[in-house]
Enzyme design. Structure first.
Site, PDB file in Angstrom:
ATOM      1  CD  GLU A   1      13.705   2.615  10.251  1.00 54.61           C
ATOM      2  OE1 GLU A   1      14.085   3.741  10.846  1.00 54.61           O
ATOM      3  OE2 GLU A   1      14.491   1.231  10.981  1.00 54.61           O
TER       4      GLU A   1
ATOM      5  CB  CYS B   1      13.670   9.346   7.408  1.00 51.66           C
ATOM      6  SG  CYS B   1      14.021   8.513   6.037  1.00 51.66           S
TER       7      CYS B   1
ATOM      8  CD  GLU C   1      10.225  13.935  10.866  1.00 50.06           C
ATOM      9  OE1 GLU C   1       8.608  13.647  10.923  1.00 50.06           O
ATOM     10  OE2 GLU C   1      11.216  13.269  10.582  1.00 50.06           O
TER      11      GLU C   1
ATOM     12  CE  LYS D   1      -1.769   3.015   2.424  1.00 50.71           C
ATOM     13  NZ  LYS D   1      -2.165   4.054   1.701  1.00 50.71           N
TER      14      LYS D   1
HETATM   15  P1  NAP Z   1       2.385   8.676   7.450  1.00 54.67           P
HETATM   16  O1  NAP Z   1       1.494  10.178   7.274  1.00 54.67           O
HETATM   17  O2  NAP Z   1       2.489   7.926   8.501  1.00 54.67           O
HETATM   18  O3  NAP Z   1       1.645   7.463   6.608  1.00 54.67           O
HETATM   19  C1  NAP Z   1       2.761   6.304   5.791  1.00 54.67           C
HETATM   20  C2  NAP Z   1       1.825   5.256   5.265  1.00 54.67           C
HETATM   21  O4  NAP Z   1       1.082   4.399   6.164  1.00 54.67           O
HETATM   22  C3  NAP Z   1       0.506   5.884   4.041  1.00 54.67           C
HETATM   23  O5  NAP Z   1       1.204   4.700   3.035  1.00 54.67           O
HETATM   24  C4  NAP Z   1      -0.115   5.987   4.801  1.00 54.67           C
HETATM   25  O6  NAP Z   1      -1.281   6.259   4.016  1.00 54.67           O
HETATM   26  C5  NAP Z   1      -0.716   5.110   6.322  1.00 54.67           C
HETATM   27  N1  NAP Z   1      -1.870   5.070   6.988  1.00 54.67           N
HETATM   28  C6  NAP Z   1      -2.242   5.749   7.301  1.00 54.67           C
HETATM   29  N2  NAP Z   1      -2.902   5.833   8.798  1.00 54.67           N
HETATM   30  C7  NAP Z   1      -2.903   4.029   8.204  1.00 54.67           C
HETATM   31  C8  NAP Z   1      -3.404   3.668   9.349  1.00 54.67           C
HETATM   32  N3  NAP Z   1      -4.758   3.272  10.710  1.00 54.67           N
HETATM   33  N4  NAP Z   1      -3.084   2.311   9.058  1.00 54.67           N
HETATM   34  C9  NAP Z   1      -1.824   1.798   8.099  1.00 54.67           C
HETATM   35  N5  NAP Z   1      -1.005   2.378   7.051  1.00 54.67           N
HETATM   36  C10 NAP Z   1      -1.638   4.133   7.450  1.00 54.67           C
HETATM   37  O7  NAP Z   1       4.091   9.261   6.622  1.00 54.67           O
HETATM   38  P2  NAP Z   1       3.589  10.088   5.861  1.00 54.67           P
HETATM   39  O8  NAP Z   1       3.269  11.624   5.883  1.00 54.67           O
HETATM   40  O9  NAP Z   1       3.128   9.766   4.231  1.00 54.67           O
HETATM   41  O10 NAP Z   1       5.476  10.666   5.495  1.00 54.67           O
HETATM   42  C11 NAP Z   1       6.001  10.986   6.195  1.00 54.67           C
HETATM   43  C12 NAP Z   1       6.674  10.640   7.989  1.00 54.67           C
HETATM   44  O11 NAP Z   1       7.226   9.903   7.405  1.00 54.67           O
HETATM   45  C13 NAP Z   1       7.768  11.339   8.686  1.00 54.67           C
HETATM   46  O12 NAP Z   1       7.389  11.386   9.806  1.00 54.67           O
HETATM   47  C14 NAP Z   1       9.618  10.732   7.984  1.00 54.67           C
HETATM   48  O13 NAP Z   1      10.163  11.508   9.417  1.00 54.67           O
HETATM   49  C15 NAP Z   1       8.918   9.087   8.345  1.00 54.67           C
HETATM   50  N6  NAP Z   1      10.307   8.865   7.026  1.00 54.67           N
HETATM   51  C16 NAP Z   1      10.708   8.204   7.841  1.00 54.67           C
HETATM   52  C17 NAP Z   1      11.877   7.505   7.527  1.00 54.67           C
HETATM   53  C18 NAP Z   1      12.812   5.969   7.972  1.00 54.67           C
HETATM   54  O14 NAP Z   1      13.464   4.980   7.407  1.00 54.67           O
HETATM   55  N7  NAP Z   1      13.035   6.635   8.974  1.00 54.67           N
HETATM   56  C19 NAP Z   1      11.660   7.082   5.805  1.00 54.67           C
HETATM   57  C20 NAP Z   1      10.907   8.259   5.201  1.00 54.67           C
HETATM   58  C21 NAP Z   1       9.764   8.741   6.190  1.00 54.67           C
HETATM   59  P3  NAP Z   1      -1.945   7.387   3.498  1.00 54.67           P
HETATM   60  O15 NAP Z   1      -1.410   7.386   1.916  1.00 54.67           O
HETATM   61  O16 NAP Z   1      -3.161   7.159   2.612  1.00 54.67           O
HETATM   62  O17 NAP Z   1      -2.423   8.533   4.389  1.00 54.67           O
END
Ligand code: NAP
Length: 500
Positions: free
Chosen positions: A257, A291, A392, A182
């Protein structure tokens, strides 16, 4: 095979059991270019729970046969996908730039990183990483076997829409798992192109299933289904920790992550030009939406002023605009909500007493009016307790913090809840080794930016950043396996206690 970027209103579907099928929900969402919101790049399913269940059904049915496929053959499928995607780097970079806003150069870099990962994991099909170990009993062979855990779920964020799906998918497939993938709702396009390449490469139907749609609908079903035996998530702490708790309740493996607040420490003896270059690249590359982005600079007294001056000049000169245009160095925030987060973080930094040195506003004017552009922003006088020092942002907003000496700098670097990446600029080996030993992160750089990862090196964080196995490298594939320990007494068939 020619991959294609969809036309404006073209409807894409979900990949279930080897077929691209319309969502049961009947609903679609447009994919929008964040650099110019008038531009739409196809429509993608806004799937519902029933769609997610169908994808899990397909992954469950396909698992036994894929798990029984010899590792080298699984690796060859990945190798063929590598070859297809490698021949279309420019198109993939353009697709990535359109859906996420990165500059073309950054998008190309991301695609090439994903391609390196495919190359690495194609080779992993020839290795299994079990061990043969000495046992306590005579004439008994003792060894460990790695076996695929079962169907798995991969949930990915929008900020690396090509590389992150690849760095989860390739190890899952080479380990012998079937997959429900997904992608983030904002960036489904490159995931579709990856899936098409795997189909063309001969991946059997049902081994990879792709469902797009809101995480709150699709994600929850995938996380809770008892047939899904491991979950690999990258995204925010809020969603990741919730997902971890739900998955733990039914005892499945999770790697999550999440966020970062990555520091660059610059000591008095550092090479100033090298440090400035690394900080600019780490903080403003990919619009700070990494990230591993540099979000704090911690400098000691002998270099603080020169460093602040040099950074201010460089930040003011960054060219911001549509990443497809020649000479652009930074693209937009990914959407209106990320732009709002960036602007709120800037307002909070001002309230907390930070001194604004560059940027600090949304960019307007003909080049920027249709996109989510924020000016590259720099603050100094950022105190350790302030929100810009601790939370962040995930945008191009950098904080400079003053340290009394190298020990204090190390303390400030560690004084956050996150632990992903950290960097130190110095020529002093003692200080470098102290930093390597004492910094509370999963990845340390010396005289390099905080960003980056390589296929063969483990990637991931500690503290509030990461839970579970590291990604990429051998560890990335190990996550998708069980380790089975075997005692094989080979005297039994001879009915004797010793055959020698
Ligand atoms: P996010 O809002 O947490 O979304 C990540 C994924 O989770 C998306 O596919 C999202 O779908 C899905 N999701 C949302 N609600 C969910 C639920 N209830 N159950 C299961 N999945 C669900 O994060 P983002 O805004 O896309 O990404 C930014 C964040 O990623 C930042 O905090 C960044 O630091 C972190 N990041 C970390 C790393 C690392 O390696 N540490 C690498 C890259 C990014 P939808 O898009 O449909 O909401």
């Amino acid at each position: 095979m020619a991959l294609q970027i969809p036309q404006r209103d073209e409807r894409r579907h979900n990949l279930i059991n080897g077929e691209w099928v319309p969502p049961r929900s009947g609903l679609y969402e447009p994919c929008i270019n964040p650099a110019d919101t008038r531009e739409q790049i196809g429509q993608f399913p806004r799937s519902n729970k029933a769609d997610a269940v169908t994808a899990i059904d397909a992954a469950h049915a396909a698992f036994p046969s894929w798990a029984a496929t010899p590792g080298p053959e699984r690796g060859r499928v990945i190798g063929r996908a590598w070859s297809i995607l490698r021949s279309q780097v420019d198109l993939l970079a353009e697709a990535l730039c359109l859906e996420e806003g990165k500059t073309i150069a950054e998008a190309k870099g991301e695609v090439l990183k994903g391609i390196n990962l495919l190359e690495f994991y194609a080779g992993e099909g020839l290795r299994q990483h079990g061990k043969t170990l000495p046992g306590e009993s005579r004439q008994t062979l003792t060894f460990t076997l790695r076996q695929p855990v079962g169907p798995v779920a991969l949930i990915t964020p929008w900020n690396f829409p090509f590389a992150i799906p690849v760095w989860k998918l390739a190890p899952a497939l080479v380990a012998g798992c079937s997959v429900v993938l997904k992608p983030a709702s904002l960036t489904p396009l490159t995931t579709h192109l990856i899936a098409e390449a795997f189909q063309e490469a001969g991946l059997p139907p049902g081994v990879l299933n792709v469902v797009t749609g809101p995480g709150s609908q699709v994600g929850d079903v995938i996380v809770d289904d008892p047939r899904i035996r491991a979950i690999s998530f990258t995204g925010s702490n809020e969603i990741g920790l919730r997902l971890y708790q739900r998955a733990a309740a039914r005892g499945v493996k999770v790697t999550a992550e999440m966020g970062g607040k990555n520091p660059v420490v610059v000591l008095d003896d550092a090479d100033l030009d090298l440090a400035v270059e690394g900080i600019i690249q780490g903080a403003y590359g990919s619009t700070g939406q990494r990230c591993t982005a540099t979000s704090r600079v911690v400098a000691t007294p002998g270099i603080l002023e020169k460093l602040t001056e040099a950074l201010t000049a460089r930040v003011r000169a960054i060219k911001v605009g549509d990443g497809r245009k020649q000479g652009m160095q930074m693209g937009p925030a990914v959407d209106a909500s990320q732009l709002k987060v960036d602007l709120e973080a800037i307002a909070a930094a001002k309230r907390d007493g930070g001194r604004l040195l560059a940027g600090g506003e949304r960019l307007a004017g003909p080049e920027h009016e249709h996109g989510f552009f924020v000016a590259p922003t720099l603050f100094d006088h950022v105190t350790p307790g302030s929100s810009l020092a601790r939370q962040e942002v995930f945008g191009p907003v950098l904080a400079i913090q003053a340290a009394k000496d190298p020990g204090h700098a190390l303390h400030l670097a560690n004084d956050v809840e996150f632990g992903l990446s950290a960097s130190l600029y110095t020529r002093d080996y003692f200080e470098a080794m102290r930093f390597v030993e004492k910094s509370e992160v999963g990845m340390v750089h010396v005289n390099q930016p905080t960003v980056g990862g390589e296929a063969q090196l483990p990637f991931g964080g500690i503290k509030s950043t990461g839970v579970g196995e590291k990604e990429m490298a051998e560890e990335g594939a190990n996550f998708f396996t069980h380790l089975k320990t075997v005692w094989l007494d080979y005297t039994a068939s001879k009915r004797t206690s010793s055959i020698y």
